[in-house]
Design an enzyme around this catalytic site. Structure first.
Site, PDB file in Angstrom:
ATOM      1  CG  ASP A  50       2.668  -6.300  -9.421  1.00 22.44           C
ATOM      2  OD1 ASP A  50       2.383  -7.507  -9.306  1.00 22.44           O
ATOM      3  OD2 ASP A  50       3.826  -5.897  -9.589  1.00 22.44           O
ATOM      4  CG  HIS A  91       9.106 -14.043 -13.407  1.00 24.50           C
ATOM      5  ND1 HIS A  91       9.711 -12.860 -13.742  1.00 24.50           N
ATOM      6  CD2 HIS A  91       9.437 -14.286 -12.106  1.00 24.50           C
ATOM      7  CE1 HIS A  91      10.418 -12.420 -12.700  1.00 24.50           C
ATOM      8  NE2 HIS A  91      10.254 -13.262 -11.690  1.00 24.50           N
ATOM      9  CB  SER A 142       4.605  -0.283  -1.837  1.00 22.96           C
ATOM     10  OG  SER A 142       5.893  -0.257  -2.390  1.00 22.96           O
TER      11      SER A 142
HETATM   12  C1  GLA Z   1       6.845  -8.062 -10.574  1.00 26.71           C
HETATM   13  C2  GLA Z   1       6.094  -7.410 -11.737  1.00 26.71           C
HETATM   14  C3  GLA Z   1       4.875  -8.244 -12.120  1.00 26.71           C
HETATM   15  C4  GLA Z   1       5.267  -9.707 -12.356  1.00 26.71           C
HETATM   16  C5  GLA Z   1       6.088 -10.237 -11.182  1.00 26.71           C
HETATM   17  C6  GLA Z   1       6.612 -11.629 -11.424  1.00 26.71           C
HETATM   18  O1  GLA Z   1       6.047  -8.040  -9.430  1.00 26.71           O
HETATM   19  O2  GLA Z   1       5.694  -6.108 -11.390  1.00 26.71           O
HETATM   20  O3  GLA Z   1       4.272  -7.682 -13.260  1.00 26.71           O
HETATM   21  O4  GLA Z   1       5.947  -9.854 -13.570  1.00 26.71           O
HETATM   22  O5  GLA Z   1       7.195  -9.392 -10.905  1.00 26.71           O
HETATM   23  O6  GLA Z   1       5.571 -12.541 -11.473  1.00 26.71           O
END
Ligand code: GLA
Length: 394
Positions: free
Chosen positions: A178, A41, A133
């Protein structure tokens, strides 16, 4: 890798089976799922993260079309979706296609010569388990669009397009972690990313014949993930707004030091104070983790993983009963160096660093404990850090 090529060949055959043999060029690309080792986060707070791309991936095979149409087939779902590049809209039924639609639309809007295609894809990234995914599908779509359209696009630009597609087209308010790791991961490495500047460094992981990354899936998905995620985001923003009165130079929680926080924490509503405390110290833990891994200090890294979990559980409050049970089982399991929840939370997976020799015993122990306490049979994936999205030569 052998497995990747085998599955890539199968998908190439599937393409011909589903759409017929056009006799034309066939491109095949892959994009991996990810696990975040630490830094949870923090991405939407302009902070630091340390994810790794894993050997669970989406593979896409496609051939060009001359009529500007895109015909998609999701092999694992046995589902189709088609549209014209001149009118890309959200698909209410085949929701999976929106990740691809969004990326193609944004590439077009940026002036890239996107071409029509027939495409099939499939993979082994567990869906809705917190292993990204969706980011993998976005990155596969982007790399495929470049291969089919025969244009070059900078990977960081493609990563930003993937995130924008998810934010603005799919409608999920995620950070950039991600897509970034699915695009730029490297075999045997984690990636230390500054989510503000997008500067990054590859950090070598301990050799995979000594330590394994083990991902344990609670098999739980809570409906409140999106609303709770957005609520955490706004609590962080609220914290910044209040702290700005005392620290006018800050733009995000990334700019708040532990000392600053100690001075002004009592000016914040109690819940906001807890959220801010998690972010400020989690950023410190990421930097400490990079130093520990670079020094080969796996024990220290394991302690930091544990502290991260405790903070996510108690301060950020994004863990859940099943994640806590899985992590507590891991903390007592043979061969464990560190364990924590990973991803957005409220279900999904835990990440564990485990001595390679003890992996089988670790897996058996955690599975048995988790099943006994929850009645749920978990899935456990023993992973290695892999390369990011790219075309495959078959
Ligand atoms: C999800 C979001 C990421 C990140 C995480 C928490 O995976 O897609 O951007 O904020 O939560 O670290």
């Amino acid at each position: 890798m052998a497995d990747t090529l085998r599955r890539a060949r199968l998908l190439r055959e599937k393409l011909i089976e589903v759409f017929g043999d056009s006799g034309g060029r066939v491109e095949v690309v892959k994009a991996p799922g990810r696990v975040n080792l630490i830094g949870e986060h923090t991405d939407y707070n302009d902070g630091f993260v340390l994810p790794a791309a894993v050997d669970r991936e989406i593979i896409m095979a496609a051939s060009p079309r001359d009529d500007g149409e895109v015909h998609l087939y999701a092999a694992d779902l046995d589902s189709r979706s088609s549209f014209s590049l001149s009118r890309i809209e959200r698909d209410g039924k085949a929701a999976w296609s929106n990740y691809i639609r969004g990326v193609l639309l944004l590439l077009e809007e940026k002036g890239f010569p996107v071409r029509g295609m027939n495409a099939v894809f499939g993979g082994d990234v567990p869906v809705a388990a917190g292993m990204s995914s969706s980011a993998a599908l976005e990155m596969a779509a982007g790399v495929m669009a470049a291969a089919i359209g025969e244009f070059a696009v900078d990977m960081v630009e493609l990563i930003k397009i993937g995130q924008a597609a998810e934010n603005n087209f799919v409608g999920v308010n995620c950070g950039i972690m991600d897509q970034f790791i699915s695009g730029l991961g490297k075999r045997g490495h984690a990636l230390f990313l500054d989510c503000r500047s997008l500067d990054y460094e590859l950090v070598p992981l301990p050799p995979s014949d000594e330590y394994k990354i083990v991902i344990a899936n609670t098999m739980v998905k809570r409906g409140l993930v999106d609303s709770a995620y957005n609520e955490r985001r706004s609590q962080c923003e609220q914290g910044v707004d209040i702290l700005k009165e005392y620290l006018p130079e800050i733009k995000a929680l990334r700019d708040v030091t532990p000392e600053d926080l100690a001075k002004y924490q009592d000016k914040l509503p109690p819940v906001v104070a807890k959220r801010c405390e998690h972010i400020v110290f989690e950023n410190e833990r990421v930097k400490d983790s990079v130093a520990a891994l670079r020094a080969g200090n796996v024990e220290r890294f394991g302690q930091l993983m544990r502290a991260s979990h405790e903070s996510l559980r108690d301060l950020y409050e994004v863990s859940c009963r099943e994640l806590d049970i899985m992590v507590e089982a891991a903390w007592q399991a043979p061969g464990v160096c560190g364990a924590r929840m990973t991803g957005a939370g409220f279900g999904g997976c835990t990440v564990n660093l485990v001595e390679a020799d003890a992996v089988d015993r670790f897996v058996d122990f955690v599975k048995a404990q988790y099943a006994e306490k929850t009645g749920i049979d978990p899935e456990i994936y023993v992973c290695e850090a892999e390369d990011g999205a790219r075309p495959l030569e078959l």
